[in-house]
Design a protein around this motif. Structure first.
Motif, PDB file in Angstrom:
ATOM      1  N   THR A  67       0.824  -1.208   0.000  1.00 27.89           N
ATOM      2  CA  THR A  67       0.000   0.000   0.000  1.00 27.89           C
ATOM      3  C   THR A  67       0.863   1.265   0.000  1.00 27.89           C
ATOM      4  OG1 THR A  67      -0.106  -0.052   2.427  1.00 27.89           O
ATOM      5  CG2 THR A  67      -1.889  -1.149   1.216  1.00 27.89           C
ATOM      6  N   GLU A  68       2.182   1.084   0.044  1.00 31.77           N
ATOM      7  CA  GLU A  68       3.081   2.246   0.034  1.00 31.77           C
ATOM      8  C   GLU A  68       3.115   2.867  -1.359  1.00 31.77           C
ATOM      9  OE1 GLU A  68       4.284   3.544   2.655  1.00 31.77           O
ATOM     10  OE2 GLU A  68       3.677   1.899   3.973  1.00 31.77           O
ATOM     11  N   PRO A  69       3.253   4.189  -1.439  1.00 27.84           N
ATOM     12  CA  PRO A  69       3.227   4.861  -2.739  1.00 27.84           C
ATOM     13  C   PRO A  69       4.490   4.591  -3.555  1.00 27.84           C
ATOM     14  CG  PRO A  69       3.740   6.430  -0.999  1.00 27.84           C
ATOM     15  CD  PRO A  69       3.384   5.139  -0.313  1.00 27.84           C
ATOM     16  N   PRO A  70       4.388   4.741  -4.874  1.00 30.04           N
ATOM     17  CA  PRO A  70       5.570   4.582  -5.722  1.00 30.04           C
ATOM     18  C   PRO A  70       6.703   5.507  -5.262  1.00 30.04           C
ATOM     19  CG  PRO A  70       3.592   4.670  -7.065  1.00 30.04           C
ATOM     20  CD  PRO A  70       3.166   5.009  -5.665  1.00 30.04           C
ATOM     21  N   GLY A  71       7.905   5.004  -5.350  1.00 31.60           N
ATOM     22  CA  GLY A  71       9.066   5.765  -4.912  1.00 31.60           C
ATOM     23  C   GLY A  71       9.520   5.419  -3.514  1.00 31.60           C
ATOM     24  N   SER A  72       8.685   4.717  -2.752  1.00 34.07           N
ATOM     25  CA  SER A  72       9.073   4.298  -1.400  1.00 34.07           C
ATOM     26  C   SER A  72      10.078   3.156  -1.473  1.00 34.07           C
ATOM     27  CB  SER A  72       7.850   3.830  -0.604  1.00 34.07           C
ATOM     28  OG  SER A  72       6.868   4.848  -0.526  1.00 34.07           O
ATOM     29  N   ILE A  73      10.923   3.083  -0.469  1.00 34.70           N
ATOM     30  CA  ILE A  73      11.876   1.975  -0.332  1.00 34.70           C
ATOM     31  C   ILE A  73      11.417   1.096   0.818  1.00 34.70           C
ATOM     32  CG2 ILE A  73      14.221   1.351   0.363  1.00 34.70           C
ATOM     33  CD1 ILE A  73      15.219   3.837  -1.076  1.00 34.70           C
ATOM     34  N   ILE A  74      11.352  -0.199   0.569  1.00 35.52           N
ATOM     35  CA  ILE A  74      11.018  -1.163   1.616  1.00 35.52           C
ATOM     36  C   ILE A  74      12.150  -2.184   1.677  1.00 35.52           C
ATOM     37  CG2 ILE A  74       9.375  -2.881   2.437  1.00 35.52           C
ATOM     38  CD1 ILE A  74       7.193  -1.410   0.906  1.00 35.52           C
ATOM     39  N   VAL A  75      12.728  -2.333   2.872  1.00 35.68           N
ATOM     40  CA  VAL A  75      13.821  -3.272   3.087  1.00 35.68           C
ATOM     41  C   VAL A  75      13.291  -4.458   3.889  1.00 35.68           C
ATOM     42  CG1 VAL A  75      16.082  -3.628   4.139  1.00 35.68           C
ATOM     43  CG2 VAL A  75      15.540  -1.426   3.065  1.00 35.68           C
ATOM     44  N   HIS A  76      13.468  -5.652   3.360  1.00 37.40           N
ATOM     45  CA  HIS A  76      13.125  -6.882   4.081  1.00 37.40           C
ATOM     46  C   HIS A  76      14.442  -7.551   4.473  1.00 37.40           C
ATOM     47  CE1 HIS A  76       8.887  -7.288   2.039  1.00 37.40           C
ATOM     48  NE2 HIS A  76       8.936  -6.345   2.954  1.00 37.40           N
ATOM     49  N   THR A  77      14.846  -7.359   5.717  1.00 37.44           N
ATOM     50  CA  THR A  77      16.165  -7.854   6.117  1.00 37.44           C
ATOM     51  C   THR A  77      16.234  -9.377   6.114  1.00 37.44           C
ATOM     52  OG1 THR A  77      15.559  -7.710   8.460  1.00 37.44           O
ATOM     53  CG2 THR A  77      16.639  -5.808   7.480  1.00 37.44           C
ATOM     54  N   SER A  78      15.130 -10.055   6.483  1.00 35.33           N
ATOM     55  CA  SER A  78      15.176 -11.521   6.528  1.00 35.33           C
ATOM     56  C   SER A  78      15.298 -12.118   5.133  1.00 35.33           C
ATOM     57  CB  SER A  78      13.927 -12.075   7.220  1.00 35.33           C
ATOM     58  OG  SER A  78      12.753 -11.704   6.516  1.00 35.33           O
ATOM     59  N   GLU A  79      14.770 -11.408   4.117  1.00 36.79           N
ATOM     60  CA  GLU A  79      14.847 -11.882   2.731  1.00 36.79           C
ATOM     61  C   GLU A  79      16.141 -11.468   2.050  1.00 36.79           C
ATOM     62  OE1 GLU A  79      11.516 -10.429   0.580  1.00 36.79           O
ATOM     63  OE2 GLU A  79      10.058 -11.695   1.618  1.00 36.79           O
ATOM     64  N   ARG A  80      16.814 -10.440   2.607  1.00 34.86           N
ATOM     65  CA  ARG A  80      18.016  -9.858   2.004  1.00 34.86           C
ATOM     66  C   ARG A  80      17.689  -9.147   0.686  1.00 34.86           C
ATOM     67  NH1 ARG A  80      18.909 -12.173   6.486  1.00 34.86           N
ATOM     68  NH2 ARG A  80      20.731 -13.518   6.825  1.00 34.86           N
ATOM     69  N   PHE A  81      16.546  -8.443   0.683  1.00 34.38           N
ATOM     70  CA  PHE A  81      16.154  -7.691  -0.507  1.00 34.38           C
ATOM     71  C   PHE A  81      15.713  -6.285  -0.122  1.00 34.38           C
ATOM     72  CE2 PHE A  81      15.056 -11.983  -2.386  1.00 34.38           C
ATOM     73  CZ  PHE A  81      16.088 -11.972  -3.314  1.00 34.38           C
ATOM     74  N   LEU A  82      15.988  -5.348  -1.024  1.00 32.66           N
ATOM     75  CA  LEU A  82      15.479  -3.981  -0.939  1.00 32.66           C
ATOM     76  C   LEU A  82      14.565  -3.775  -2.132  1.00 32.66           C
ATOM     77  CD1 LEU A  82      17.475  -0.734  -0.226  1.00 32.66           C
ATOM     78  CD2 LEU A  82      16.021  -0.877  -2.251  1.00 32.66           C
ATOM     79  N   TYR A  83      13.374  -3.231  -1.881  1.00 35.97           N
ATOM     80  CA  TYR A  83      12.382  -3.007  -2.939  1.00 35.97           C
ATOM     81  C   TYR A  83      12.150  -1.518  -3.130  1.00 35.97           C
ATOM     82  CZ  TYR A  83      11.206  -7.939  -2.129  1.00 35.97           C
ATOM     83  OH  TYR A  83      11.254  -9.302  -1.989  1.00 35.97           O
ATOM     84  N   LEU A  84      12.232  -1.059  -4.358  1.00 36.55           N
ATOM     85  CA  LEU A  84      11.850   0.300  -4.712  1.00 36.55           C
ATOM     86  C   LEU A  84      10.484   0.203  -5.383  1.00 36.55           C
ATOM     87  CD1 LEU A  84      12.420   3.316  -4.975  1.00 36.55           C
ATOM     88  CD2 LEU A  84      13.613   2.823  -7.141  1.00 36.55           C
ATOM     89  N   VAL A  85       9.449   0.686  -4.686  1.00 39.46           N
ATOM     90  CA  VAL A  85       8.072   0.527  -5.151  1.00 39.46           C
ATOM     91  C   VAL A  85       7.843   1.293  -6.448  1.00 39.46           C
ATOM     92  CG1 VAL A  85       5.639   0.869  -4.551  1.00 39.46           C
ATOM     93  CG2 VAL A  85       7.292   0.206  -2.768  1.00 39.46           C
ATOM     94  N   GLN A  86       7.227   0.620  -7.428  1.00 40.01           N
ATOM     95  CA  GLN A  86       6.953   1.219  -8.729  1.00 40.01           C
ATOM     96  C   GLN A  86       5.468   1.500  -8.953  1.00 40.01           C
ATOM     97  OE1 GLN A  86       9.798   1.643 -11.138  1.00 40.01           O
ATOM     98  NE2 GLN A  86      10.570   1.499  -9.043  1.00 40.01           N
ATOM     99  N   GLY A  87       4.605   0.928  -8.141  1.00 36.08           N
ATOM    100  CA  GLY A  87       3.167   1.028  -8.356  1.00 36.08           C
ATOM    101  C   GLY A  87       2.671  -0.129  -9.199  1.00 36.08           C
ATOM    102  N   ASN A  88       1.328  -0.288  -9.265  1.00 35.85           N
ATOM    103  CA  ASN A  88       0.716  -1.374 -10.042  1.00 35.85           C
ATOM    104  C   ASN A  88       1.271  -2.743  -9.654  1.00 35.85           C
ATOM    105  OD1 ASN A  88      -0.904   0.427 -11.584  1.00 35.85           O
ATOM    106  ND2 ASN A  88       0.863   0.865 -12.902  1.00 35.85           N
ATOM    107  N   ASN A  89       1.483  -2.936  -8.338  1.00 34.91           N
ATOM    108  CA  ASN A  89       1.977  -4.210  -7.807  1.00 34.91           C
ATOM    109  C   ASN A  89       3.322  -4.621  -8.409  1.00 34.91           C
ATOM    110  OD1 ASN A  89      -0.290  -4.633  -6.113  1.00 34.91           O
ATOM    111  ND2 ASN A  89      -1.455  -5.463  -7.828  1.00 34.91           N
ATOM    112  N   ARG A  90       4.160  -3.632  -8.638  1.00 36.03           N
ATOM    113  CA  ARG A  90       5.495  -3.897  -9.168  1.00 36.03           C
ATOM    114  C   ARG A  90       6.526  -3.179  -8.304  1.00 36.03           C
ATOM    115  NH1 ARG A  90       6.769  -7.460 -13.099  1.00 36.03           N
ATOM    116  NH2 ARG A  90       8.072  -5.998 -14.267  1.00 36.03           N
ATOM    117  N   ALA A  91       7.726  -3.740  -8.279  1.00 34.61           N
ATOM    118  CA  ALA A  91       8.837  -3.104  -7.573  1.00 34.61           C
ATOM    119  C   ALA A  91      10.136  -3.491  -8.254  1.00 34.61           C
ATOM    120  CB  ALA A  91       8.861  -3.516  -6.111  1.00 34.61           C
TER     121      ALA A  91
END
Length: 205
Positions: A67-91
């Motif tokens: 639900t975060e807006p495009p441009g937000s950064i979400i870090v999942h430390t347990s997965e070892r991934f950083l996601y840059l939200v793009q919108g439309n269920n894409r990152a």
């Protein structure tokens, strides 16, 4: 006469061989975590052929529901991934290295500053643990901070580069999130100061 005894000897050998335990197939190779701590190894520049990310950690677009807006950064430390939200269920997903046990954290911060080829000044708590560290290192290819740094809130933590791609996917830092230099330069060019950064340990709250 000698031929008469060959039959029993051969049969006894065959029975003995059959009684041996069956050897299990060798297990597939499992790489162990790198022992070196990037924050404790200033000045090391690996050979060019080592600049290869572990499988599965290459930068790529992925399906990502948030639900975060495009441009937000979400870090999942347990997965070892950083996601840059793009919108439309894409990152845009980047493989990262994260803090080792005792140095992991979570929360909501913002990018407060950006720096190309940042200098490195180990914080006092790091120097207390490792008195041999330099008090200052100018930015450059041998600097543990890598090619770019995004400073997170008022903390000592950063999203920064690394010249040791073999550490991506492991929890060995002092709390920072590291990307290979190509990836951190890509991320750096996409996000402005003020970008929202959400750090989670698990994929879901």
């Amino acid at each position: 006469m000698r031929m008469r005894f060959l039959g029993p000897i051969v049969m006894a050998s065959a029975l003995a061989f059959a009684a041996l335990p069956t050897l299990a197939a060798p297990l597939p190779f499992q790489p162990s975590a790198p022992e070196l701590e990037i924050d404790e190894q200033p000045g090391y520049v690996p050979p060019k052929e080592a600049e290869q990310l572990p499988d599965g950690f290459e930068r790529q677009y992925v399906f990502f529901r948030t639900t975060e807006p495009p441009g937000s950064i979400i870090v999942h430390t347990s997965e070892r991934f950083l996601y840059l939200v793009q919108g439309n269920n894409r990152a845009l997903r980047y493989g990262i290295g994260v803090g080792r046990d005792g140095f992991q954290w979570s929360g909501l911060v913002k990018v407060t500053r950006k720096q190309e080829w940042p200098d490195w000044r180990p914080p006092p708590e790091m120097i207390k643990r490792q008195p041999y560290l330099p008090r200052f290192m100018a930015g450059g290819p041998g600097n543990p901070m890598g090619a770019r740094a995004l400073y997170l809130g008022e903390t000592v933590y950063r999203i920064h580069g690394t010249n040791q791609p073999q550490t991506i996917g492991y929890a060995i830092s002092s709390g920072c999130f590291r990307l290979v230099n190509d990836d951190v330069a890509d991320l750096y060019g996409r996000v402005p100061v003020g970008t929202k950064v959400i750090v989670k340990h698990a994929a879901k709250l």
